[in-house]
Design a protein around this motif. Structure first.
Motif, mmCIF file in Angstrom:
data_model
loop_
_atom_site.group_PDB
_atom_site.id
_atom_site.type_symbol
_atom_site.label_atom_id
_atom_site.label_comp_id
_atom_site.label_asym_id
_atom_site.label_seq_id
_atom_site.Cartn_x
_atom_site.Cartn_y
_atom_site.Cartn_z
ATOM 1 N N GLY A 187 0.833 -1.165 0.000
ATOM 2 C CA GLY A 187 0.000 0.000 0.000
ATOM 3 C C GLY A 187 0.879 1.229 0.000
ATOM 4 O O GLY A 187 0.448 2.316 -0.353
ATOM 5 N N SER A 188 2.136 1.059 0.414
ATOM 6 C CA SER A 188 3.064 2.175 0.453
ATOM 7 C C SER A 188 3.430 2.604 -0.958
ATOM 8 O O SER A 188 3.542 1.790 -1.854
ATOM 9 N N LYS A 189 3.622 3.919 -1.111
ATOM 10 C CA LYS A 189 4.000 4.457 -2.416
ATOM 11 C C LYS A 189 5.486 4.780 -2.467
ATOM 12 O O LYS A 189 5.941 5.451 -3.373
ATOM 13 N N GLU A 190 6.248 4.302 -1.470
ATOM 14 C CA GLU A 190 7.686 4.492 -1.516
ATOM 15 C C GLU A 190 8.252 3.746 -2.716
ATOM 16 O O GLU A 190 7.670 2.775 -3.189
ATOM 17 N N VAL A 191 9.409 4.208 -3.193
ATOM 18 C CA VAL A 191 10.054 3.560 -4.333
ATOM 19 C C VAL A 191 10.328 2.095 -4.018
ATOM 20 O O VAL A 191 10.050 1.205 -4.818
ATOM 21 N N TYR A 192 10.873 1.849 -2.834
ATOM 22 C CA TYR A 192 11.199 0.489 -2.407
ATOM 23 C C TYR A 192 10.853 0.397 -0.924
ATOM 24 O O TYR A 192 11.716 0.543 -0.066
ATOM 25 N N PRO A 193 9.600 0.150 -0.603
ATOM 26 C CA PRO A 193 9.174 0.160 0.803
ATOM 27 C C PRO A 193 9.834 -0.937 1.617
ATOM 28 O O PRO A 193 9.914 -2.093 1.180
ATOM 29 N N ALA A 194 10.325 -0.566 2.794
ATOM 30 C CA ALA A 194 10.916 -1.539 3.708
ATOM 31 C C ALA A 194 9.802 -2.320 4.388
ATOM 32 O O ALA A 194 8.768 -1.764 4.767
ATOM 33 N N GLN A 195 10.013 -3.621 4.545
ATOM 34 C CA GLN A 195 9.047 -4.462 5.228
ATOM 35 C C GLN A 195 9.242 -4.355 6.737
ATOM 36 O O GLN A 195 10.333 -4.012 7.212
ATOM 37 N N PRO A 196 8.204 -4.639 7.524
ATOM 38 C CA PRO A 196 8.339 -4.592 8.987
ATOM 39 C C PRO A 196 9.488 -5.475 9.452
ATOM 40 O O PRO A 196 9.616 -6.625 9.032
ATOM 41 N N GLY A 197 10.347 -4.900 10.292
ATOM 42 C CA GLY A 197 11.482 -5.653 10.798
ATOM 43 C C GLY A 197 12.765 -5.440 10.023
ATOM 44 O O GLY A 197 13.822 -5.930 10.432
ATOM 45 N N PHE A 198 12.700 -4.713 8.892
ATOM 46 C CA PHE A 198 13.926 -4.374 8.173
ATOM 47 C C PHE A 198 14.758 -3.430 9.036
ATOM 48 O O PHE A 198 14.228 -2.483 9.636
ATOM 49 N N ASN A 199 16.069 -3.658 9.106
ATOM 50 C CA ASN A 199 16.949 -2.864 9.961
ATOM 51 C C ASN A 199 17.364 -1.577 9.252
ATOM 52 O O ASN A 199 18.509 -1.426 8.824
ATOM 53 N N GLU A 200 16.431 -0.648 9.170
ATOM 54 C CA GLU A 200 16.718 0.611 8.485
ATOM 55 C C GLU A 200 17.717 1.449 9.265
ATOM 56 O O GLU A 200 18.596 2.099 8.690
ATOM 57 N N GLU A 201 17.589 1.435 10.578
ATOM 58 C CA GLU A 201 18.502 2.221 11.416
ATOM 59 C C GLU A 201 19.941 1.744 11.277
ATOM 60 O O GLU A 201 20.876 2.555 11.261
ATOM 61 N N GLY A 202 20.140 0.439 11.140
ATOM 62 C CA GLY A 202 21.485 -0.094 11.026
ATOM 63 C C GLY A 202 22.014 -0.133 9.613
ATOM 64 O O GLY A 202 23.175 -0.496 9.392
ATOM 65 N N LEU A 248 16.474 -16.365 -7.644
ATOM 66 C CA LEU A 248 15.883 -15.639 -8.768
ATOM 67 C C LEU A 248 15.443 -14.227 -8.400
ATOM 68 O O LEU A 248 15.559 -13.309 -9.206
ATOM 69 N N PHE A 249 14.962 -14.026 -7.163
ATOM 70 C CA PHE A 249 14.308 -12.765 -6.803
ATOM 71 C C PHE A 249 15.044 -11.945 -5.747
ATOM 72 O O PHE A 249 14.470 -11.021 -5.180
ATOM 73 N N MET A 250 16.295 -12.272 -5.472
ATOM 74 C CA MET A 250 17.030 -11.590 -4.416
ATOM 75 C C MET A 250 16.932 -10.067 -4.456
ATOM 76 O O MET A 250 16.767 -9.433 -3.398
ATOM 77 N N PRO A 251 16.989 -9.386 -5.617
ATOM 78 C CA PRO A 251 16.910 -7.919 -5.606
ATOM 79 C C PRO A 251 15.614 -7.369 -5.009
ATOM 80 O O PRO A 251 15.599 -6.244 -4.507
ATOM 81 N N TYR A 252 14.552 -8.176 -5.054
ATOM 82 C CA TYR A 252 13.270 -7.734 -4.504
ATOM 83 C C TYR A 252 13.147 -8.033 -3.013
ATOM 84 O O TYR A 252 12.126 -7.707 -2.403
ATOM 85 N N LYS A 253 14.183 -8.648 -2.416
ATOM 86 C CA LYS A 253 14.142 -9.056 -1.013
ATOM 87 C C LYS A 253 15.146 -8.300 -0.153
ATOM 88 O O LYS A 253 15.404 -8.674 0.984
ATOM 89 N N MET A 254 15.703 -7.216 -0.666
ATOM 90 C CA MET A 254 16.769 -6.517 0.044
ATOM 91 C C MET A 254 16.291 -5.732 1.257
ATOM 92 O O MET A 254 17.106 -5.351 2.102
ATOM 93 N N LYS A 255 14.994 -5.475 1.337
ATOM 94 C CA LYS A 255 14.467 -4.729 2.484
ATOM 95 C C LYS A 255 13.454 -5.559 3.258
ATOM 96 O O LYS A 255 12.510 -5.039 3.825
ATOM 97 N N ASP A 256 13.691 -6.851 3.311
ATOM 98 C CA ASP A 256 12.805 -7.736 4.052
ATOM 99 C C ASP A 256 13.133 -7.727 5.538
ATOM 100 O O ASP A 256 14.159 -7.186 5.970
#
Length: 270
Positions: free
Chosen positions: A32-47, A144-152
């Motif tokens: 639902g997010s309109k971010e370019v690449y939305p981070a999923q809950p639990g992604f370590n954005e701070e780190g 196959l899909f690793m680039p789409y899983k970088m913010k999991d």
């Protein structure tokens, strides 16, 4: 409904697949997010590094955008002698290896396994075979899909350095590490992102965060467009089993094919 035809399994199986599904599938249907690449809950954005996040966002735009990934329903492909069909929306996975067919309903914690068309009914054997099929799901989809899983969930994304890609052009190298998620949380990945195309061009896999050298390096090339989503179909391997083939992205798969107790004719997925 396909779910209704996948028998419910004992609590142990339910708990295992439910945990696995939460860890790996959190990024598949959220949004639902309109971010370019939305981070999923639990992604370590701070780190994670700001520069690494910016590069990942540009990469996602070059791949076709996160919406294209989110809106994809069925993906079918052959890898390492295994044929896979993934229903992203319903968290269903069909896996064929030889005469063994496994169909997992991951969000429900159940599944069925057939060998030469005969269904496995022994509870212990079924549990073991479904667990093995899930391991194949994680490894085959990540390959196959690793680039789409970088913010999991559980991922930390760091910028390492600039280096030359396999084509000699400059690339930014990002590192992915994991915190207590998935079936192999000690793995580590380095990904070369071409500075001009913003697409991944090289992937180095480390079995452990302590490893100084990668277990293997794979080129990512020959990007193809699948309904607006770009996927690299060339891993530059001399081994036929490591080449990606029969790759299809479709809106529907007949239930009779998805639930077939025997290997299907791959040409019927279109």
């Amino acid at each position: 409904m396909i779910h209704s035809q996948l028998r419910r399994k004992p609590v142990r199986m339910l708990q295992l697949l439910s945990i696995f599904s939460f860890l790996f599938l959190a990024g598949c249907n959220g949004g639902g997010s309109k971010e370019v690449y939305p981070a999923q809950p639990g992604f370590n954005e701070e780190g994670s590094d700001k520069k690494a996040l910016e590069i990942a966002d540009k990469m996602m735009e070059a791949l076709g955008g996160y919406d294209a990934w989110q809106n994809t329903r069925y993906i079918a492909w052959t890898f390492f002698g295994q044929y896979n069909i993934w229903d992203k929306k319903e968290s269903l996975f069909r896996h064929e290896k030889g005469n063994v067919v496994s169909v997992l309903a991951m969000s429900k914690g159940g599944g069925r396994v057939f060998d030469k068309g005969v269904e496995e009914t022994d509870t212990v054997q079924l549990y073991n075979k479904l667990s093995t099929a899930y391991t194949h799901f994680v490894s085959n989809t990540y390959f196959l899909f690793m680039p789409y899983k970088m913010k999991d969930q559980g991922v930390t994304l760091k910028y390492r350095f600039e280096a030359k890609g396999p084509n000699g052009k400059p690339a930014d190298v990002l590192r992915l590490t994991f915190d207590r998620v998935g079936i192999s949380p000690d793995n580590m990945h380095d990904v070369w992102i071409d500075k001009e195309t913003h697409l991944p061009v090289l992937w180095a896999f480390y079995g452990s965060k302590e490893d100084k050298e990668p277990a293997f390096i794979r080129k990512w090339a020959d990007y193809k467009d699948f309904n607006g989503m770009k996927l690299a179909v060339n891993r530059d391997s001399q081994m036929d089993t490591l080449r990606i083939s029969h790759l299809k992205v479709v809106k529907s798969v007949p239930k009779a094919l998805f639930l077939s107790p025997t290997p299907i004719d791959k040409s019927q997925i279109k």
